[in-house]
Design a protein around this motif. Sequence first.
Motif, PDB file in Angstrom:
ATOM      1  N   LEU A  73      66.693  19.776 -87.499  1.00  0.00           N
ATOM      2  CA  LEU A  73      66.203  19.948 -86.140  1.00  0.00           C
ATOM      3  C   LEU A  73      66.927  18.990 -85.221  1.00  0.00           C
ATOM      4  N   ALA A  74      67.085  19.374 -83.966  1.00  0.00           N
ATOM      5  CA  ALA A  74      67.772  18.509 -82.997  1.00  0.00           C
ATOM      6  C   ALA A  74      67.148  18.680 -81.630  1.00  0.00           C
ATOM      7  N   VAL A  93      67.953  23.932 -85.851  1.00  0.00           N
ATOM      8  CA  VAL A  93      66.879  24.458 -85.004  1.00  0.00           C
ATOM      9  C   VAL A  93      66.725  23.540 -83.795  1.00  0.00           C
ATOM     10  N   ALA A  94      66.851  24.110 -82.608  1.00  0.00           N
ATOM     11  CA  ALA A  94      66.768  23.320 -81.380  1.00  0.00           C
ATOM     12  C   ALA A  94      65.314  23.093 -80.977  1.00  0.00           C
ATOM     13  N   GLU A 153      56.655  18.792 -83.535  1.00  0.00           N
ATOM     14  CA  GLU A 153      55.696  19.116 -84.594  1.00  0.00           C
ATOM     15  C   GLU A 153      55.476  20.618 -84.675  1.00  0.00           C
ATOM     16  N   ALA A 154      55.419  21.279 -83.537  1.00  0.00           N
ATOM     17  CA  ALA A 154      55.260  22.738 -83.546  1.00  0.00           C
ATOM     18  C   ALA A 154      56.455  23.410 -84.229  1.00  0.00           C
ATOM     19  N   ALA A 155      57.669  22.894 -83.972  1.00  0.00           N
ATOM     20  CA  ALA A 155      58.863  23.454 -84.605  1.00  0.00           C
ATOM     21  C   ALA A 155      58.843  23.234 -86.117  1.00  0.00           C
ATOM     22  N   ILE A 156      58.403  22.056 -86.545  1.00  0.00           N
ATOM     23  CA  ILE A 156      58.302  21.766 -87.981  1.00  0.00           C
ATOM     24  C   ILE A 156      57.334  22.730 -88.658  1.00  0.00           C
ATOM     25  N   ARG A 165      62.241  24.411 -95.130  1.00  0.00           N
ATOM     26  CA  ARG A 165      61.879  23.003 -95.241  1.00  0.00           C
ATOM     27  C   ARG A 165      62.611  22.166 -94.199  1.00  0.00           C
ATOM     28  N   PRO A 166      61.922  21.735 -93.157  1.00  0.00           N
ATOM     29  CA  PRO A 166      62.552  20.824 -92.187  1.00  0.00           C
ATOM     30  C   PRO A 166      62.829  19.480 -92.855  1.00  0.00           C
TER      31      PRO A 166
END
Length: 437
Positions: A140-141, A161-162, A176-179, A188-189
């Motif tokens: 993630l970034a 994933v942006a 946290e929502a993206a995770i 798996r983030p």
Amino acid sequence: MSATDPGAVLRKEDLHRSLADPVLDTMNFLNEVTHRYPGAISFAPGRPYDGFFETEDVFRHLRRYLDHLEENGASPADVRSALFQYGPTAGTIRELIADWLRRDESVDVPPESIVVTVGCQEAMFLAVRALVPGPDDVLLASSPCYVGITGAARLLDVELVAVDEGEQGFRCADLEAAILAERARGRRPRAFYVIPDHSNPSGSTMPLETRRELLDLAARQDIILLEDSPYRLVSPGEQLPTLKSLDRARRVVQLGSLSKTLFPGARVGYAIADQPVVDAAGRRTGLLADELAKIKSMITVNTSAVGQAVVAGMILAAGGRLSELNAGPAAYYGDAMRVTLEQLAAAFPREEREALGVRWNEPTGGFFLALTVPFRADNEALVRSAEEFGVIWTPMSYFYPQGGGDRALRLSVSYLTHAGIADGIGRLAAFVRAAAR
């Protein structure tokens, strides 16, 4: 090779798929535009100001390091080998970097947790390769983000994933929502990349409260934070603590660069990776730094001994306090940002600014700021800006890995003189007005 045989011809589709990704062409395109219009004023390069460099300093700093080796008992043969031979993969100046980090950044880590890399770009590559091992793992970034991390992910076939910054900057709730969304998809983030201080490209800085919240989130959701902060010591005023200095649970891998704080030509960066690594039976096998060094041994073997020596001489000359060495540059860049903001305000009076839909942020340091404009700030607009108005900038869309930033551009304030900034903003204003018609 015969007249009828043209030799090997390679089809683009047979090369690695990342080579067709537009992100890998962005810097080449900017360089092409810069060379095509040499008379244009360029706000594109995030480079230190040339006025801080003196050729003779390289020899002085090199000599300072060699003296240091001799003072600590190195024989002439040892000194010669330190310059001319392959060195340890993890680096020869880890102790000096650890000492500087302890003095300047309140980061107290053992030298063996540091890997000296070929710039920060290699540090990114090593960390992503080690931490994101499989097709169901994701990186993630914070977005917009530095193109170097996007390029590293593409080259390594890593899914990025942006996590979009809002109008008020990065929010932990969005991460946290993206995770949780990635886990719901069966993925798996593994890590989150962020530039907390005066970021490239937006210039934003993460508040202290958010830094603490982010560290708590990383522990709660079991992810690693990849912290990249190359602009801290070249920014005026007192800086907020790094994530790594606040890290009590070894959740942060810091990716460091000495390009902005010392000089880019050395190509010296580092990674702090003090996380213990255990085998399947739970037995400790070493540190993450050891694993990064294994990868490095198959990529660059080791970082230039001469580059490390010059950097070490600079650290020694500063008494291990690069903050003091960079006091002058930090003041200069702070003034450059101030001049840029003043010139923008003068070029776009508030009433006209609001009518056009032009706005910009006001970073407290670093090299960059973002300008929103009422048209598509794409490559075509960039070429027109350079050709007809003599000014170059960077499209913000380059920095959005999953799309965005189409009506914004990045301005770098670091490379120009104050007079050049004033002239360049005047040209930019003329272009924006013309493009808005």
